[in-house]
Design an enzyme around this catalytic site. Structure first.
Site, mmCIF file in Angstrom:
data_model
loop_
_atom_site.group_PDB
_atom_site.id
_atom_site.type_symbol
_atom_site.label_atom_id
_atom_site.label_comp_id
_atom_site.label_asym_id
_atom_site.label_seq_id
_atom_site.Cartn_x
_atom_site.Cartn_y
_atom_site.Cartn_z
ATOM 1 N N LYS A 29 11.287 12.031 34.080
ATOM 2 C CA LYS A 29 11.795 11.816 35.198
ATOM 3 C C LYS A 29 11.856 10.136 35.387
ATOM 4 C CE LYS A 29 8.326 13.526 37.501
ATOM 5 N NZ LYS A 29 7.546 14.212 36.408
ATOM 6 N N THR A 30 10.954 9.266 35.248
ATOM 7 C CA THR A 30 11.076 8.056 35.096
ATOM 8 C C THR A 30 12.082 7.449 34.492
ATOM 9 O OG1 THR A 30 8.818 7.825 35.949
ATOM 10 C CG2 THR A 30 9.692 5.756 35.106
ATOM 11 N N ASP A 215 10.779 6.993 42.653
ATOM 12 C CA ASP A 215 10.224 7.748 41.818
ATOM 13 C C ASP A 215 8.954 8.355 42.607
ATOM 14 O OD1 ASP A 215 9.287 8.730 39.581
ATOM 15 O OD2 ASP A 215 8.646 6.802 38.410
ATOM 16 N N GLU A 216 8.298 9.213 42.087
ATOM 17 C CA GLU A 216 7.163 9.965 42.643
ATOM 18 C C GLU A 216 7.382 10.343 44.097
ATOM 19 O OE1 GLU A 216 4.502 10.304 40.835
ATOM 20 O OE2 GLU A 216 4.431 8.792 39.256
ATOM 21 N N GLN A 246 2.169 17.212 41.159
ATOM 22 C CA GLN A 246 1.466 15.635 41.084
ATOM 23 C C GLN A 246 1.228 15.121 42.678
ATOM 24 O OE1 GLN A 246 2.117 13.330 37.777
ATOM 25 N NE2 GLN A 246 3.851 14.817 37.389
ATOM 26 N N ARG A 601 -1.611 12.478 31.399
ATOM 27 C CA ARG A 601 -1.759 11.179 30.964
ATOM 28 C C ARG A 601 -1.661 11.286 29.691
ATOM 29 N NH1 ARG A 601 1.319 10.361 34.240
ATOM 30 N NH2 ARG A 601 1.147 12.512 34.642
#
Ligand code: ATP
Ligand code: MG
Length: 669
Positions: A29-30, A215-216, A246, A601
């Site tokens: 996504k990023t 983002d996020e 998330q 992560r």
């Protein structure tokens, strides 16, 4: 546009309307955001200054800037904005403070300052014993993030207690206004509010930001969402990316429903799902998928990985927290020296900041270099707060909070009664404390000696205001000398070494200020620089300045969006993860998402650790394995055949540590 799969490519190229990329961890996504920035500039011909990408933390923003720098070597990115929501908000306020009810040079209060202000109000309120400052602060923050002003808060109050909280909220807001100050929440709230009522200002920013990327997105709160909506305009020139699994900031007012609201607010919204995970080995991803399947889902997602199965994630059971830290340290040394992995590829992730202490201690013992994110921020240190208060008062003479912090630091024999009378007088004449010190009217309230002392303080600020404005670093160095700050630190520290360390922090701050002034803030106001510093924290500084090969230590919250080849997820115990309060409040789902963030992560190896007992309030309490470990198939994890025995870990670690020091000695020249 290489290195993108067809869905990512579609997301990058789609610029006809609003777009949501909804996908699990590590699905790129990023990467879509950074590549889309390139596409907008290179293919769509949008000037970089019209593009704005927003994320949540300074660290994430810096990471994105780095990725853009690496990936877009052939694209001109000057003028591009990549920032946090808060910095974006600060920039909006800074441009025309008068338009938003502030004056030039306004102050930014950090969380600590605003808590101090709340405390002050609680002290004045007579029946406020039952209210704790942090609780009230949290409440005010929630109100603000939900766009509820003090009047509305009062009218919604269901009982006397709530009404009292609302009244305190009103007091707090009044002080901020009087101090020409804003708090962190205002950085988002105020721009969103003025955009509602001042269309020309909004138009200015829409002309400026022609394309917005977020983002996020799952962690936006109502105020942030409103800001996005305003800036993106009715046609919705935006791309937001997020993952509902998330969402870990509900406790701070994040609204994962904003993902769903988007569809209502923008009926033409296009949604793209990504399913390939590029980050983790299949085994790690399998654990993450299994764990999160225990949460209810609005959107069905499936993640797969082309990476091989990889090593089986391990669980190491330790005796207690010291043993846990030693075990991890010894594993780290093993990875470094037996397997040649850089320290910088390893991360220790934990649920709560207090867990870091033990690890820091042991890492230091073994000479393992590390970065600690979060922790006590540089700017929360007393000496830094003092010096920053001087800067704030020089930049904004109306900053009463700063005035009160330093008027008697170092000691100037200005007592509380004097200050109370001064404050009373300032209130009735509606002037700032600093201005009130010098008016003739004060004669009726204070004796000559006190007035002299206050007058001397005013002259001190007058003398240094100009020099600090012209040359912040040099001016501040003179000011620190003039007030004898080093001596004051010595008087108040337990030892010379502590005082020296504190003064070094001040020197660091001065050096940093000098750098800022020569760099990005060349022609900017002192107030801009001070506000910028307030938004940063020590981590940014360390990361920016020293770099180097270090193990990363951070909370799960701080790890969002990042990735590390080797991850240690420590303290996998009931009451730690899930956290005790979450068990009590029955908000296990958010804790499960946190565990999911932690697991995802890891790129290559993942190691869970847990202890059999832990010390709490001086007593040994037996600990229980986290329910999240039990939700994972037993054979998907390597539980080891037995607990590593203390002395073996110690011996191994000491041996490796010795080796490590030898290498250090050899490579020093
Ligand atoms: P998170 O949800 O944790 O924020 P994300 O969806 O933002 O994750 P990224 O960080 O963008 O995922 O990508 C994860 C990793 O996969 C990165 O190392 C990235 O460079 C890599 N990656 C992403 N897309 C591709 C691709 N198409 N080909 C190869 N590598 C990719
Ligand atoms: Mg990401």
């Amino acid at each position: 546009m290489s290195g993108l799969n067809p869905r990512q490519l579609e997301a990058v190229r789609y610029t006809d309307g609003p777009l949501l990329v909804l996908a699990g961890a590590g699905s790129g996504k990023t990467r879509v955001i950074t590549q889309k920035i390139a596409h907008l500039i290179g293919q769509k011909g949008i000037a970089p200054r019209h593009i704005c990408a927003v994320t949540f933390t300074n660290k994430a923003a810096r990471e994105m800037r780095e990725r853009v720098g690496q990936q877009l070597t052939d694209v001109k990115t000057r003028g591009l904005t990549i920032s946090t929501f808060h910095t974006l908000g600060l920039n909006i306020l800074r441009r025309e403070p008068e338009r938003v009810g502030l004056r030039q040079g306004f102050s930014l209060l950090d969380a600590q300052d605003s808590e101090a202000l709340i405390k002050e109000h609680l002290r004045h309120a007579q029946d406020a014993d039952a209210i704790s400052p942090p609780a009230l602060q949290h409440r005010i923050s929630r109100w603000k993030n939900d766009f509820i002003d003090p009047t509305q808060a009062l009218s919604q109050a269901e009982d006397d207690f709530e009404a009292r909280l609302a009244a305190l909220y009103a007091d707090y807001e009044r002080s901020l206004k009087a101090y020409n100050a804003v708090d962190f929440d205002d950085l988002i709230l105020t721009p969103a509010q003025v955009f509602r009522t001042q269309p020309d200002l909004l138009q200015h920013w829409r002309d400026r930001i022609r394309y917005l990327l977020v983002d996020e997105y799952q962690d936006t709160n109502s105020a942030q969402y409103e800001l996005v909506r305003h800036l993106a305009g009715p046609e919705g020139a935006f791309t937001v990316v997020g993952d509902d699994d998330q969402s870990i900031y509900a406790w701070r007012g994040a609204r994962p429903e904003n993902l769903i609201r988007l569809k209502d607010d923008y009926p033409t919204l296009k949604v793209i799902m990504l399913e390939q995970n590029y980050r983790s080995t299949a085994r790690i991803l399998g654990l993450a998928n299994t764990l999160i399947a225990n949460n209810p889902h609005v959107f069905k997602k499936r993640l797969w990985s082309e990476h091989g199965p990889g090593e089986k994630p391990r669980v190491i059971q330790c005796k207690d927290e010291t043993h846990e830290a030693e075990t991890v340290a010894s594993e780290i040394l093993h990875l470094k020296y037996a397997e040649n992995m850089p320290f910088g590829d390893m991360a220790i992730l934990y649920r709560g900041n207090h867990q870091a202490r033990q690890f820091e201690k042991v890492l230091r013992e073994y000479n393992i270099p590390y970065f600690l994110s979060g922790g006590t921020s540089f700017f929360a240190r007393t000496e830094i707060k003092d010096v920053m208060a001087y800067l704030r008062l020089l930049a904004n003479p109306e900053d009463d909070a700063a005035f009160l912090r330093i008027v008697n630091t170092p000691r100037r024999e200005i007592g509380p009664t004097t200050l109370e009378r001064l404050a009373e007088y300032a209130r009735t004449t509606e002037t700032s404390l600093l201005a009130a010190c010098e008016t003739a009217g004060l004669n009726a309230h204070l004796g000559e000696r006190q007035r002299d002392r206050l007058g001397a303080f005013v002259r001190l600020t007058d003398t240094h205001r100009q020099s600090v404005t012209a040359d912040p670093a040099g001016g501040l160095r003179n000011l620190v000398d003039a007030i004898g700050y080093a001596g004051w630190l010595r008087e108040n520290a337990s030892s010379q070494a502590v005082a020296d360390r504190r003064f070094e922090n001040v020197t660091d701050l001065i050096g940093w200020l000098g750098k800022l002034h020569k760099g990005d803030f060349q022609n900017k106001r002192l107030a801009d620089m001070v506000n910028h510093l307030t938004l940063m924290d020590v981590l940014d500084r360390q990361d920016e300045e020293s770099g180097g090969d270090r193990v990363h230590l951070m909370t799960l919250h701080a790890a969002k969006g990042l990735e590390f080849p080797q991850v240690f997820l420590v303290g996998m115990e009931e009451e730690l993860l899930p956290h005790r309060t979450s068990i009590e409040e029955d908000s296990i789902e958010e804790e499960r998402r946190l565990a999911y963030v932690g697991i995802t992560r890891a790129r290559k190896t993942l190691t869970f650790t847990l202890t059999r007992r832990r010390k709490r309030y001086g007593e040994w309490i037996p600990s229980e394995p986290s329910r999240f470990l039990n939700e994972l198939p037993k054979d998907a994890l390597d539980w080891g055949d037995r607990t590593p025995d203390d002395s073996a870990v110690e011996r191994k670690a000491r041996g490796l540590s010795h080796l490590h020091m030898m290498k250090g000695l050899l490579s020093d020249d």
